[in-house]
Scaffold this active site. Structure first.
Site, PDB file in Angstrom:
ATOM      1  N   LEU A 127       0.803  -1.233   0.000  1.00 20.46           N
ATOM      2  CA  LEU A 127       0.000   0.000   0.000  1.00 20.46           C
ATOM      3  C   LEU A 127       0.828   1.272   0.000  1.00 20.46           C
ATOM      4  O   LEU A 127       0.558   2.208   0.754  1.00 20.46           O
ATOM      5  CB  LEU A 127      -0.968  -0.005   1.194  1.00 20.46           C
ATOM      6  N   ASN A 161     -11.040  -1.826   0.591  1.00 21.97           N
ATOM      7  CA  ASN A 161     -10.172  -3.002   0.664  1.00 21.97           C
ATOM      8  C   ASN A 161     -10.126  -3.495   2.114  1.00 21.97           C
ATOM      9  O   ASN A 161      -9.517  -2.858   2.958  1.00 21.97           O
ATOM     10  CB  ASN A 161      -8.774  -2.599   0.171  1.00 21.97           C
ATOM     11  N   ASN A 168     -10.146   3.445  -4.244  1.00 25.58           N
ATOM     12  CA  ASN A 168      -9.837   2.270  -3.429  1.00 25.58           C
ATOM     13  C   ASN A 168      -9.270   2.730  -2.088  1.00 25.58           C
ATOM     14  O   ASN A 168      -8.243   3.403  -2.039  1.00 25.58           O
ATOM     15  CB  ASN A 168      -8.839   1.380  -4.173  1.00 25.58           C
ATOM     16  N   CYS A 190      -6.644  -5.647   4.653  1.00 22.19           N
ATOM     17  CA  CYS A 190      -5.557  -5.134   5.504  1.00 22.19           C
ATOM     18  C   CYS A 190      -5.674  -5.686   6.913  1.00 22.19           C
ATOM     19  O   CYS A 190      -6.770  -5.947   7.398  1.00 22.19           O
ATOM     20  CB  CYS A 190      -5.613  -3.618   5.616  1.00 22.19           C
TER      21      CYS A 190
END
Lengths: 244, 303
Positions: free
Chosen positions: B73, B128, B100, B131
């Site tokens: 990321l 997302n 995103n 994570c």
């Protein structure tokens, strides 16, 4: 950058595990020495980034060492074979700051980009000095090609079988009066060059890449000023910005 | 004439092709190669609250017909994405983009989504949930229906934009997670994120990737993605953006037959930067070959 099909004109062994390939096709996106190309091979998912040794209006010369299955596959290609390649990647070396007597220091598979750079510096009427580092005698390539350009060439071998015994830094120590340097080779060599040289210079780095054109951030590195992508903002970094 | 327009809720896309987050940056590198306005949309690089360098290198390893990445990321942080990247994207892409958003806590998701909610350019927020949750022993939000539902609920409370939850395939039962997100108001689902994988270098006898393991993607994961899209389609009513190994027109059609309303292209962009353009150009002819007149009508057709 352009993506096109290139035809192999020549693919020959020139030293131990070292091959020279001449590709024919569009070279319009190559603008500087030190740029690289990214080769798609049948049966492999990711492309293989290889630095450009030399180019003209219609051909690209690359020199690569067999280091894995991809380069092994490349070594088996024959004239007439076609390859899908991304060409004109990376920033390349810039010759503006070179001064009159730049030092070009290449180690092993890092030597090829020094060839086109030497040619460009000569066209600019400068007097490059070239240091080529190898481990052993049977790995030596392109000594004659550099000499034929009319530049001073110092060869070093780690085992002392030819030229200066030791590393490129041992050859650097024998020289004085150089104005700038350009280097490409294994990371430990680059660090040693950094510590040995007293002037400014440019380093070409290697990193495992995803795309090769700046999209995936796979090859990012921190510099003193900002995060850079080795493939797009590099592979050439200036001495002053590097964090080891 | 084949109609390749598709819908994600009320949003009509000129075609189903959307480059996946993390494989297209902010579009700039691709806009230098072709007019990216031909795309249905694109999902920009995963964004977090703070700037992130990401993981140490090497971050890339090759696999048979695939790759592993552990970029981690890398992004300039939500504020810079809004102040610098979105205006840049507007110059090269004139359609709504997919934002995103990633986070390591629910507060971080909320913070980022609240900010991006105000941006007119953003058509969909793609969350997302792969994570690690720093408040829950590092377990990924998306591996537990309760955690995934919590993120969905929290994000929905701060935005009016459609929220698509991007699901992780690294779970025992993706259907239960999909249903939990739908129950908390998710407007759609994106699946699948990368699988987890590793490679070991025979010379050093150590993992190739500095972070040891990473996200496994590429054409080899297509069957896994198809299976999960197929299963989730049976269990939810909200639209699905299907992804995972898609790299040809035929793969796009297969993904839509499994249940996708639109399709993201990921790793294939890195190998062939023109892949999305080529698929969009060839899609009508390939549809015709399989007797498809209106592409959106085939969604879920394999059921």
């Amino acid at each position: 950058m352009n993506k096109s099909v290139y035809i192999i004109k020549e693919n020959v062994l020139i030293a131990k595990n070292t091959y020279k390939t001449i590709l024919s096709g569009d070279t319009s996106s190559l603008t500087k020495p030190g740029q690289f190309i990214n080769i798609l091979l049948d049966g492999f998912y990711l492309r293989r980034p290889i630095s450009v040794c030399d180019y003209d209006d219609s051909t690209i010369t690359i020199i690569y060492k067999i280091v894995g299955k991809g380069t092994e596959k490349m070594s088996l290609l024959t004239p007439g074979d076609k390859l899908d390649i991304l060409v004109g990647l990376g920033n390349g070396f810039s010759t503006e700051k070179s001064g009159n007597k730049p030092l070009l220091i290449g180690g092993g598979a890092g030597i090829p980009p020094m060839y086109n750079l030497a040619k460009k510096l000569l066209r600019e009427e400068k007097e490059p000095i070239v240091i080529l580092g190898f481990n052993t005698k049977d790995e030596i390539f392109y000594q004659e090609e550099f000499e034929n350009l009319g530049v001073k060439v110092l060869v070093c071998t780690a085992d002392g079988s030819v030229g200066v015994k030791g590393f490129v830094t041992d050859a650097i120590k024998q020289l004085s009066g150089y104005t700038y340097f350009y280097t490409c080779g294994p990371q430990p060599m680059l660090k040693a060059v950094y510590d040995t040289t007293k002037v400014s210079g440019e380093f070409s780095f290697e990193e495992r890449m995803g795309c090769g054109f700046g999209a995936c951030m796979g090859c990012s590195c921190k510099t003193k000023y900002k995060t850079k992508r080795i493939c797009k903002d590099g592979p050439v970094l200036e001495k002053e910005e590097i964090i080891w | 004439m084949v109609d390749i327009k598709v819908n994600l809720g009320d949003w009509e896309l000129s075609n189903p092709i959307i480059p996946a987050s993390g494989t297209f940056g902010y579009g700039k590198e691709f806009a230098e190669l072709y007019d990216i306005n031909i795309l249905g949309s694109f999902s920009f690089k995963g964004t977090t609250k703070e700037e992130r360098f990401g993981n140490p290198t090497p971050r890339i390893a090759e696999c048979p017909m695939g790759m592993i990445n552990s970029v981690g990321l890398q992004n300039p942080g939500i504020d810079k994405v809004i102040s610098e990247e979105l205006p840049q994207m507007k110059k090269i892409f004139h359609k709504p983009v997919i934002a995103n958003i990633s986070g390591f806590s629910i507060d971080e998701y909320v913070y980022c989504c609240e900010k991006i909610d105000k941006e007119k350019q953003v058509g969909i927020i793609e969350v997302n949930v792969s994570c690690p949750n720093v408040h829950n022993g590092g377990m990924a939000f998306g591996t537990d229906p309760v955690c995934a539902a919590q993120v969905t609920k929290a994000v929905k409370a701060v935005t009016k934009k459609p929220v698509y939850i991007k699901l992780s395939p690294n779970v025992t039962d993706i259907v239960s997670i999909a249903k939990a997100c739908e129950a908390e108001g998710a407007d759609g689902l994106s699946l699948i994120n990368t699988m987890l994988g590793m490679r070991i270098d025979l010379k050093t006898k150590k993992p190739v990737i500095a972070n040891k393991m990473g996200g496994f993607s590429g054409s080899t994961i297509l069957p896994v993605a198809l299976k999960m899209v197929y299963q989730v389609f049976e269990a939810v009513k909200i639209p699905i953006i299907g992804m995972g190994g898609v790299s040809s027109c035929e793969d796009v059609i297969e993904m839509m037959l499994a249940g996708a309303s639109a399709v993201q292209i990921g790793a294939a962009n890195l190998v062939n930067p023109y892949i999305c353009k080529e698929i969009i150009e060839q899609l009508p002819a390939v549809c015709e070959k399989y007797n498809i007149k209106n592409l959106k009508e085939i969604t879920g057709g394999a059921h």
